[in-house]
Motif scaffolding. Sequence first.
Motif, mmCIF file in Angstrom:
data_model
loop_
_atom_site.group_PDB
_atom_site.id
_atom_site.type_symbol
_atom_site.label_atom_id
_atom_site.label_comp_id
_atom_site.label_asym_id
_atom_site.label_seq_id
_atom_site.Cartn_x
_atom_site.Cartn_y
_atom_site.Cartn_z
ATOM 1 N N ASP A 188 0.894 -1.301 0.317
ATOM 2 C CA ASP A 188 0.176 0.294 0.209
ATOM 3 C C ASP A 188 0.570 1.287 -0.160
ATOM 4 O OD1 ASP A 188 -2.764 -0.852 -0.215
ATOM 5 O OD2 ASP A 188 -2.544 -1.570 1.959
ATOM 6 N N MET A 189 1.936 1.684 0.439
ATOM 7 C CA MET A 189 2.717 2.153 0.713
ATOM 8 C C MET A 189 3.394 2.336 -0.395
ATOM 9 S SD MET A 189 4.322 2.182 4.906
ATOM 10 C CE MET A 189 4.008 0.853 5.645
ATOM 11 N N ALA A 190 3.938 1.597 -0.854
ATOM 12 C CA ALA A 190 4.568 1.554 -2.169
ATOM 13 C C ALA A 190 3.567 2.106 -3.483
ATOM 14 C CB ALA A 190 5.140 0.541 -2.334
ATOM 15 N N ALA A 191 2.887 1.690 -3.706
ATOM 16 C CA ALA A 191 0.961 1.691 -4.161
ATOM 17 C C ALA A 191 0.889 3.522 -4.265
ATOM 18 C CB ALA A 191 0.095 0.924 -4.354
ATOM 19 N N ASP A 192 1.307 4.006 -2.875
ATOM 20 C CA ASP A 192 1.322 5.604 -2.504
ATOM 21 C C ASP A 192 2.141 6.427 -2.983
ATOM 22 O OD1 ASP A 192 -1.126 5.088 -1.722
ATOM 23 O OD2 ASP A 192 -0.423 5.155 0.378
ATOM 24 N N GLY A 193 2.612 5.628 -3.591
ATOM 25 C CA GLY A 193 4.239 6.446 -3.882
ATOM 26 C C GLY A 193 5.373 6.392 -3.429
ATOM 27 N N MET A 194 5.068 5.962 -2.161
ATOM 28 C CA MET A 194 6.478 6.325 -0.651
ATOM 29 C C MET A 194 7.759 5.649 -1.132
ATOM 30 S SD MET A 194 4.467 5.631 2.604
ATOM 31 C CE MET A 194 6.420 5.810 3.492
ATOM 32 N N THR A 195 9.199 6.004 -1.150
ATOM 33 C CA THR A 195 10.211 5.005 -1.588
ATOM 34 C C THR A 195 10.425 4.179 -0.451
ATOM 35 O OG1 THR A 195 11.337 7.187 -0.312
ATOM 36 C CG2 THR A 195 11.780 7.759 -2.431
ATOM 37 N N ILE A 196 11.260 3.454 -1.069
ATOM 38 C CA ILE A 196 11.736 2.203 -0.285
ATOM 39 C C ILE A 196 12.003 2.777 1.352
ATOM 40 C CG2 ILE A 196 13.527 0.048 -0.172
ATOM 41 C CD1 ILE A 196 12.816 -0.731 -2.743
ATOM 42 N N GLU A 197 13.104 3.470 0.954
ATOM 43 C CA GLU A 197 14.014 4.387 1.999
ATOM 44 C C GLU A 197 12.762 5.670 3.442
ATOM 45 O OE1 GLU A 197 14.652 5.084 -0.951
ATOM 46 O OE2 GLU A 197 16.810 3.673 -1.174
ATOM 47 N N ARG A 204 16.202 -2.884 2.375
ATOM 48 C CA ARG A 204 16.924 -3.881 1.810
ATOM 49 C C ARG A 204 15.396 -4.824 1.952
ATOM 50 N NH1 ARG A 204 22.149 -7.521 1.018
ATOM 51 N NH2 ARG A 204 20.753 -8.991 0.170
ATOM 52 N N THR A 205 15.149 -4.818 3.364
ATOM 53 C CA THR A 205 13.838 -6.151 3.719
ATOM 54 C C THR A 205 12.903 -5.564 3.063
ATOM 55 O OG1 THR A 205 14.706 -6.820 6.157
ATOM 56 C CG2 THR A 205 12.622 -6.898 5.446
ATOM 57 N N VAL A 206 12.438 -4.156 2.955
ATOM 58 C CA VAL A 206 11.198 -3.599 1.699
ATOM 59 C C VAL A 206 11.483 -3.845 0.665
ATOM 60 C CG1 VAL A 206 10.001 -1.026 1.223
ATOM 61 C CG2 VAL A 206 10.489 -1.707 3.986
ATOM 62 N N GLY A 207 12.554 -3.581 0.263
ATOM 63 C CA GLY A 207 13.351 -4.179 -1.221
ATOM 64 C C GLY A 207 12.277 -5.509 -1.604
ATOM 65 N N THR A 208 13.242 -6.509 -0.618
ATOM 66 C CA THR A 208 12.898 -7.718 -0.679
ATOM 67 C C THR A 208 10.823 -8.158 -1.067
ATOM 68 O OG1 THR A 208 15.080 -8.318 0.089
ATOM 69 C CG2 THR A 208 13.221 -9.790 0.181
ATOM 70 N N VAL A 209 10.894 -7.705 0.288
ATOM 71 C CA VAL A 209 8.922 -7.304 0.037
ATOM 72 C C VAL A 209 7.800 -7.292 -1.701
ATOM 73 C CG1 VAL A 209 6.873 -6.708 1.737
ATOM 74 C CG2 VAL A 209 9.098 -7.356 1.926
ATOM 75 N N LEU A 210 8.838 -6.286 -1.877
ATOM 76 C CA LEU A 210 8.411 -5.526 -2.835
ATOM 77 C C LEU A 210 8.713 -6.897 -4.267
ATOM 78 C CD1 LEU A 210 8.827 -1.665 -2.890
ATOM 79 C CD2 LEU A 210 6.832 -2.972 -2.263
ATOM 80 N N TYR A 211 10.119 -7.068 -3.687
ATOM 81 C CA TYR A 211 10.264 -8.169 -5.724
ATOM 82 C C TYR A 211 9.555 -9.613 -5.048
ATOM 83 C CZ TYR A 211 13.391 -10.819 -7.261
ATOM 84 O OH TYR A 211 14.080 -11.678 -8.499
ATOM 85 N N ARG A 212 9.087 -9.808 -4.381
ATOM 86 C CA ARG A 212 7.868 -10.922 -3.381
ATOM 87 C C ARG A 212 6.683 -11.181 -4.089
ATOM 88 N NH1 ARG A 212 10.085 -12.092 1.530
ATOM 89 N NH2 ARG A 212 8.391 -11.585 2.265
ATOM 90 N N VAL A 213 6.183 -9.184 -3.266
ATOM 91 C CA VAL A 213 4.682 -9.250 -3.379
ATOM 92 C C VAL A 213 4.421 -8.691 -5.403
ATOM 93 C CG1 VAL A 213 2.912 -7.564 -3.071
ATOM 94 C CG2 VAL A 213 4.766 -8.660 -1.408
ATOM 95 N N LEU A 214 5.116 -7.771 -6.036
ATOM 96 C CA LEU A 214 4.904 -7.731 -7.444
ATOM 97 C C LEU A 214 4.399 -9.014 -7.929
ATOM 98 C CD1 LEU A 214 7.526 -4.367 -7.937
ATOM 99 C CD2 LEU A 214 4.792 -4.207 -7.481
ATOM 100 N N PRO A 215 5.484 -10.144 -8.268
ATOM 101 C CA PRO A 215 5.055 -10.967 -9.428
ATOM 102 C C PRO A 215 3.491 -11.914 -8.635
ATOM 103 C CG PRO A 215 7.425 -11.446 -8.443
ATOM 104 C CD PRO A 215 6.445 -10.396 -8.011
ATOM 105 N N ARG A 216 3.134 -11.711 -7.834
ATOM 106 C CA ARG A 216 2.088 -12.362 -6.844
ATOM 107 C C ARG A 216 0.093 -11.976 -7.087
ATOM 108 N NH1 ARG A 216 2.954 -13.531 -0.814
ATOM 109 N NH2 ARG A 216 4.478 -12.507 -0.870
ATOM 110 N N LEU A 217 1.342 -10.081 -7.868
ATOM 111 C CA LEU A 217 -0.145 -9.704 -7.720
ATOM 112 C C LEU A 217 -0.216 -9.716 -9.320
ATOM 113 C CD1 LEU A 217 0.439 -6.807 -5.220
ATOM 114 C CD2 LEU A 217 -1.834 -8.488 -5.290
#
Length: 69
Positions: free
Chosen positions: A10-19, A30-43
Amino acid sequence: MTPREREIADMAADGMTIEEIGARTRLLPRTVGTVLYRVLPRLGVTTRGALRPALDRLDAVNTPAPPGR
């Protein structure tokens, strides 16, 4: 998707940066990036721009029908 994954998505979709997401959730970038890396393909998406519509579709599928229908 876990509640934490959804929060980050949700935060990434709202335009927030990984930082920014990392600072708000107290996770390493790095953890945030990993989560997004896993979530994007699932969606079924490959870009952040497609993230909000994918999350909206997920919500529509998971929303129960009103009583009486």
